[in-house]
Design an enzyme around this catalytic site. Structure first.
Site, PDB file in Angstrom:
ATOM      1  N   THR A 154      -0.714  12.699  -0.123  1.00 35.25           N
ATOM      2  CA  THR A 154      -1.409  12.193  -1.305  1.00 35.25           C
ATOM      3  C   THR A 154      -2.693  12.959  -1.557  1.00 35.25           C
ATOM      4  O   THR A 154      -3.354  13.367  -0.603  1.00 35.25           O
ATOM      5  CB  THR A 154      -1.805  10.724  -1.028  1.00 35.25           C
ATOM      6  OG1 THR A 154      -0.620   9.987  -0.880  1.00 35.25           O
ATOM      7  CG2 THR A 154      -2.661  10.138  -2.118  1.00 35.25           C
ATOM      8  N   ARG A 170       9.763   1.003  -3.644  1.00 32.70           N
ATOM      9  CA  ARG A 170       8.652   0.983  -2.680  1.00 32.70           C
ATOM     10  C   ARG A 170       7.356   1.510  -3.319  1.00 32.70           C
ATOM     11  O   ARG A 170       7.342   2.507  -4.017  1.00 32.70           O
ATOM     12  CB  ARG A 170       9.014   1.848  -1.474  1.00 32.70           C
ATOM     13  CG  ARG A 170       7.929   1.919  -0.374  1.00 32.70           C
ATOM     14  CD  ARG A 170       7.023   3.129  -0.520  1.00 32.70           C
ATOM     15  NE  ARG A 170       6.142   3.305   0.630  1.00 32.70           N
ATOM     16  CZ  ARG A 170       5.143   4.183   0.671  1.00 32.70           C
ATOM     17  NH1 ARG A 170       4.887   4.954  -0.356  1.00 32.70           N
ATOM     18  NH2 ARG A 170       4.394   4.290   1.754  1.00 32.70           N
ATOM     19  N   VAL A 171       6.265   0.804  -3.058  1.00 33.64           N
ATOM     20  CA  VAL A 171       4.939   1.253  -3.477  1.00 33.64           C
ATOM     21  C   VAL A 171       4.068   1.279  -2.231  1.00 33.64           C
ATOM     22  O   VAL A 171       4.092   0.322  -1.440  1.00 33.64           O
ATOM     23  CB  VAL A 171       4.352   0.293  -4.539  1.00 33.64           C
ATOM     24  CG1 VAL A 171       2.898   0.613  -4.820  1.00 33.64           C
ATOM     25  CG2 VAL A 171       5.166   0.362  -5.833  1.00 33.64           C
ATOM     26  N   GLY A 226      -1.704   9.136   4.170  1.00 37.72           N
ATOM     27  CA  GLY A 226      -0.902   8.828   5.349  1.00 37.72           C
ATOM     28  C   GLY A 226       0.062   7.704   5.076  1.00 37.72           C
ATOM     29  O   GLY A 226       0.350   7.394   3.909  1.00 37.72           O
ATOM     30  N   GLY A 262       1.415   4.696   4.017  1.00 36.39           N
ATOM     31  CA  GLY A 262       0.821   3.679   3.162  1.00 36.39           C
ATOM     32  C   GLY A 262       0.925   2.268   3.706  1.00 36.39           C
ATOM     33  O   GLY A 262      -0.009   1.470   3.566  1.00 36.39           O
TER      34      GLY A 262
HETATM   35  N1  ASP Z   1      -0.237   7.229   1.316  1.00 33.95           N
HETATM   36  C1  ASP Z   1       0.928   7.701   0.605  1.00 33.95           C
HETATM   37  C2  ASP Z   1       1.956   6.637   0.555  1.00 33.95           C
HETATM   38  O1  ASP Z   1       2.183   5.987   1.564  1.00 33.95           O
HETATM   39  C3  ASP Z   1       1.533   8.895   1.191  1.00 33.95           C
HETATM   40  C4  ASP Z   1       0.605  10.001   1.565  1.00 33.95           C
HETATM   41  O2  ASP Z   1      -0.576   9.862   1.761  1.00 33.95           O
HETATM   42  O3  ASP Z   1       1.091  11.090   1.652  1.00 33.95           O
HETATM   43  O4  ASP Z   1       2.604   6.492  -0.458  1.00 33.95           O
END
Ligand code: ASP
Length: 332
Positions: A192, A220-221, A244, A246
């Site tokens: 992200t 999924r969110v 990371g 989520g």
């Molecule tokens: N935090 C994001 C999620 O879980 C993924 C990421 O940080 O790459 O959707």
């Protein structure tokens, strides 16, 4: 209430009162610590290597005295537009049913915020989130409703997955039976962009945008569009954002936790570290569980921390433009 429960309750109350009596130290008193930098003037920090390009765009706004909220939006739009990026925007990886569903949120120095989740086929989810913040009475729109709003606002549609991603997805589908495995840490499907900025006036804002966990379940969110999890700004205290896994970040309301720890006197790095330690304490199995936070406090001190090594962030100031490796709890 049973006697035991009442005793515990009272005990907690006493601890709370004691905590209230402890004079919090100022974050700036901890600047001398390694991994922390106090910066005068505008600051932009953002997660991972792709943050460098995003910071440069945000800087164009800050350099001429623009507002942090405009800077953060402009910054992450660069990452959203990058069709080679497989974890943010329309070049992102799809869910296990082949849909690229996008999540984003934005928050300014007046605690105004906007968020969009489970949005398909729109190039700039962060700007949809900004429009929700600016033009509606709501904070969050999701799915078909979010798309309807985006179309009404004149946002362009884009067909996703883009052809290269579709080809990758087809290959993955053939080869992968284990649909419930966690993503590999520090892998490109887990990157992200969270970007926070302080402008010349000292105001803070943040933006966070992602295509989420590659091959996630449809619907999924993660943490990224959730105000308080993927991003939180309190202009009196500081701002923080997360990247990371989520699910782990939501469980501890991660970015809000970091800001609240700063409110209680912890420096940005210590606040990020304590949030990471809380994640660690809540999970028995830390296999592949990467999570990282970056934060800026009101004094212009910057900090970060992650569960595992490998997390980095991009920093841009009047005098510097660089990638910083975050301190971490353990090696993988
Ligand atoms: N935090 C994001 C999620 O879980 C993924 C990421 O940080 O790459 O959707």
């Amino acid at each position: 209430m049973s006697d035991q429960k009442r005793r515990n309750f009272l005990k907690l109350g006493l601890i709370g009162a004691a905590v209230g009596l402890v004079k919090p130290f100022k974050a700036s008193e901890l600047v001398a610590k390694s991994f922390e930098t106090k910066i005068d003037g505008p600051i932009v920090i953002s997660t991972w290597n792709h943050g460098l390009a995003a910071n440069a765009a945000a800087w164009e706004v800050l350099r001429v005295g623009g507002n942090a909220i405009d800077a953060v939006e402009k910054g992450v739009r660069v990452t959203e537009s990058d069709l080679t990026n497989r974890s943010v925007g329309i070049g992102g990886m799809p869910d296990r049913d082949g849909h690229v569903t996008l999540d984003a949120c934005i928050m300014d120095h007046e605690s105004r915020c906007g968020s969009v989740a489970f949005l398909e086929g729109i190039g700039h989810p962060i700007s949809v989130a900004r429009s929700i913040m600016d033009k509606t009475q709501h904070v969050m729109l999701v799915g078909a409703g979010a798309k309807k709003f985006a179309l009404e606002q004149g946002f362009d549609t884009i067909k996703t997955p883009i052809p290269e991603v579709k080809a990758e997805y087809k290959k993955w589908k053939k080869e992968n039976q284990d649909l419930f495995k966690k993503p590999e840490i520090n892998h490109e499907n887990h990157d992200t962009i969270g970007l926070i900025a302080m402008d010349k006036k000292g105001n803070l804002s943040g933006a966070c945008t992602t295509s989420g966990w590659a091959y996630k379940m449809h619907g999924r969110v993660g943490d990224s569009p959730i105000i308080g999890a993927g991003l939180f700004v309190d202009n009196e205290i500081g701002a923080a954002c997360a990247t990371g896994l989520g699910e782990a970040i939501v469980r501890i309301a991660g970015s809000h936790t970091v800001v609240e720890l700063m409110r209680h006197g912890y420096s940005p790095m210590d606040a990020c570290r304590l949030a990471v330690e809380r994640i660690i304490s809540k999970h028995k199995d830390l296999t592949n569980l990467q999570a990282g936070f970056i934060a800026i406090d009101k004094n212009g001190v910057v900090g970060s921390y992650s569960v595992y090594n490998g997390f980095n962030y991009a920093l841009k100031t009047d005098t510097e433009e660089k990638i910083v490796d975050a301190p971490f709890n353990r090696n993988w």
